[in-house]
Design an enzyme around this catalytic site. Structure first.
Site, mmCIF file in Angstrom:
data_model
loop_
_atom_site.group_PDB
_atom_site.id
_atom_site.type_symbol
_atom_site.label_atom_id
_atom_site.label_comp_id
_atom_site.label_asym_id
_atom_site.label_seq_id
_atom_site.Cartn_x
_atom_site.Cartn_y
_atom_site.Cartn_z
ATOM 1 C CG ASN A 221 111.481 58.273 -11.826
ATOM 2 O OD1 ASN A 221 110.695 58.151 -12.765
ATOM 3 N ND2 ASN A 221 111.877 57.258 -11.090
ATOM 4 C CD GLU B 162 100.898 55.079 -7.688
ATOM 5 O OE1 GLU B 162 101.341 55.733 -8.649
ATOM 6 O OE2 GLU B 162 101.071 53.858 -7.554
ATOM 7 C CG ASP C 45 102.799 57.265 -3.264
ATOM 8 O OD1 ASP C 45 103.473 58.282 -3.507
ATOM 9 O OD2 ASP C 45 103.286 56.114 -3.250
HETATM 10 C C1 LIG Z 1 108.992 55.564 -6.774
HETATM 11 C C2 LIG Z 1 107.741 55.307 -5.998
HETATM 12 C C3 LIG Z 1 107.780 54.894 -4.671
HETATM 13 C C4 LIG Z 1 109.071 54.478 -4.017
HETATM 14 O O1 LIG Z 1 109.804 55.554 -3.602
HETATM 15 P P1 LIG Z 1 111.359 55.365 -3.307
HETATM 16 O O2 LIG Z 1 111.728 56.570 -2.537
HETATM 17 O O3 LIG Z 1 112.036 55.262 -4.629
HETATM 18 O O4 LIG Z 1 111.503 54.098 -2.508
HETATM 19 C C5 LIG Z 1 106.599 54.830 -3.969
HETATM 20 N N1 LIG Z 1 105.415 55.117 -4.542
HETATM 21 C C6 LIG Z 1 105.336 55.446 -5.840
HETATM 22 C C7 LIG Z 1 104.012 55.725 -6.440
HETATM 23 C C8 LIG Z 1 106.488 55.546 -6.614
HETATM 24 O O5 LIG Z 1 106.415 55.859 -7.895
#
Ligand SMILES: *Cc1c(COP(=O)(O)O)cnc(C)c1O
Length: 383
Positions: free
Chosen positions: A46, A178, A208
């Site tokens: 990532n 998202e 998100d």
């Molecule tokens: C990776 C991810 C998270 C979690 O984030 P972390 O900081 O790794 O706990 C939350 N939402 C989405 C869409 C993600 O891909």
């Protein structure tokens, strides 16, 4: 059967389905990953901008580091003695960059998504969430006292029907999505969503940007920046663990929402704050994000190249981003194909149920700005 025998039986079933998970033991070297004694090009990270292994940037950070920013623990919740100045500086920077009243930083994206929704909902709230939102958001919905309905992935006509049907009954409706979806790599139509939010008063929008921050938008602020709708999103969230090569998460929002979260959000209140050192590093990277256009462009062009190659070979590929799935269907087949590519030097992982719906097991290419056009050309020739 004893309890442990029951667990062992379930693990066996998972193994028979090709869905058993184990923790891979890996080492990193620049763009490469070393696993099972094999050196491979990392196509599963990532670290979208390729910053995690960027030595010069890190050296610059260490040199400028001083005072409380060197601390390796906050030793307390932010509401007690853990609210170091690094937090305030990062939050002020975020609010200024996004042009919003306020920002609030959390320990992780998981804390963020399991904490915000329970804090801002009650039994008279309705949550309308895209079917494919991240597991952390699903858990946040479960922990909330709200009613919830998940609409078909990106089916905004269905979403509008639900809004029409329910908006008179619920004083507060929260649409959850998202921006770039983590498994399909497709992008939400944020302008359609902000339009719906305005059309139905009492509706709030939660986005998100875990996969959008750093990668999209002129200054790297995400898809909402690219589509010019930052101001229309009530909870504009993102994480620091991916493109930003750090740890933690944020929401940018109005002042009143920040104040409310500080009072109500259990995953902020009842947890030790991130170490000041990590927060200072996040600030350091955030300050330089606008200047990373070239990395974003490289990532965009290699993503286009891989997507086109997959489509040319007849694979289903819904991606509109740097997350590029190759949907195989069967879990065993996905695992086999991933192993084949790993033998050829490409670290690609299979994604299987329950992470994705049954019958849609896939290889998931997750590109980063450090991958060269040559490396990608060799890969596409293999596909
Ligand atoms: C990776 C991810 C998270 C979690 O984030 P972390 O900081 O790794 O706990 C939350 N939402 C989405 C869409 C993600 O891909």
């Amino acid at each position: 059967m004893t309890n442990e025998e029951t667990f062992a039986h379930e693990l066996k079933t998972l193994q028979a389905q090709g869905n058993l998970r184990t923790l891979p033991l890996v080492a990193h070297d620049g763009q490469d990953i070393i696993a099972s004694g094999r050196r491979m090009l990392n196509l599963s990270s990532n670290d979208y901008l390729g910053l995690a292994g960027e030595k010069t940037l890190q050296e610059q950070f260490w040199q400028g580091l001083s005072g409380e920013d060197t601390l390796l623990s906050a030793s307390s919740s932010r509401l007690l003695t853990g609210n170091f100045s690094a937090y305030t500086r990062l939050e002020q920077l975020l609010a200024a960059l996004f042009g919003r009243e306020a920002a609030l930083v959390f320990g992780s994206g998981y804390h963020m998504n399991t904490g915000i929704l329970p804090a801002v909902t009650d039994s008279s709230t309705l949550i309308l969430a895209d079917k494919l939102v991240h597991a952390s958001l699903i858990d946040g919905i479960r922990l909330s006292g709200a009613r919830s309905i998940r609409f078909r992935h990106q089916d905004y006509a269905q979403l509008e029907n639900l809004l029409q049907k329910y908006h008179a009954d619920f004083p507060r409706i929260i649409i959850v999505t998202e921006s770039i979806f983590s498994m399909d790599g497709d992008t939400a139509d944020l302008l359609r969503l902000t339009g719906l939010k305005k059309q139905y008063p009492g509706t709030m929008l939660y986005v998100d940007e875990a996969h959008g921050i750093g990668v999209r938008g002129r200054q790297g602020l995400g898809l909402a920046e690219e589509l010019d709708c930052i101001g229309d999103i009530d909870f504009l969230c993102g994480t620091f663990g991916k493109a930003l090569a750090s740890v933690g998460a944020y929401v940018v929002c109005n002042r009143i929402i920040r104040d409310y979260l500080v009072n109500k959000m259990r995953t902020l209140i009842f947890t030790t704050a991130l170490p000041p050192l990590n927060v200072a590093w996040t600030q350091f990277v955030m300050e330089r994000l606008a200047d990373m256009t070239e990395r974003r462009q490289r990532l965009a062009s290699s993503s286009t190249c891989l997507r086109n190659a997959l489509k040319a070979h007849g694979w289903t590929c819904p991606s509109e981003s740097h997350i590029v799935p190759m949907i195989v269907g069967d879990s065993h087949e996905a695992t086999q194909k991933a192993e084949q590519l790993q033998k050829l030097g490409y670290y690609v992982l299979p994604v299987r149920p329950p992470t994705v719906p049954p019958g849609t097991s896939r290889l998931r290419f997750s590109l980063n700005a450090g991958i060269t056009p040559d490396e990608l050309k060799q890969l596409t020739e293999l596909l």
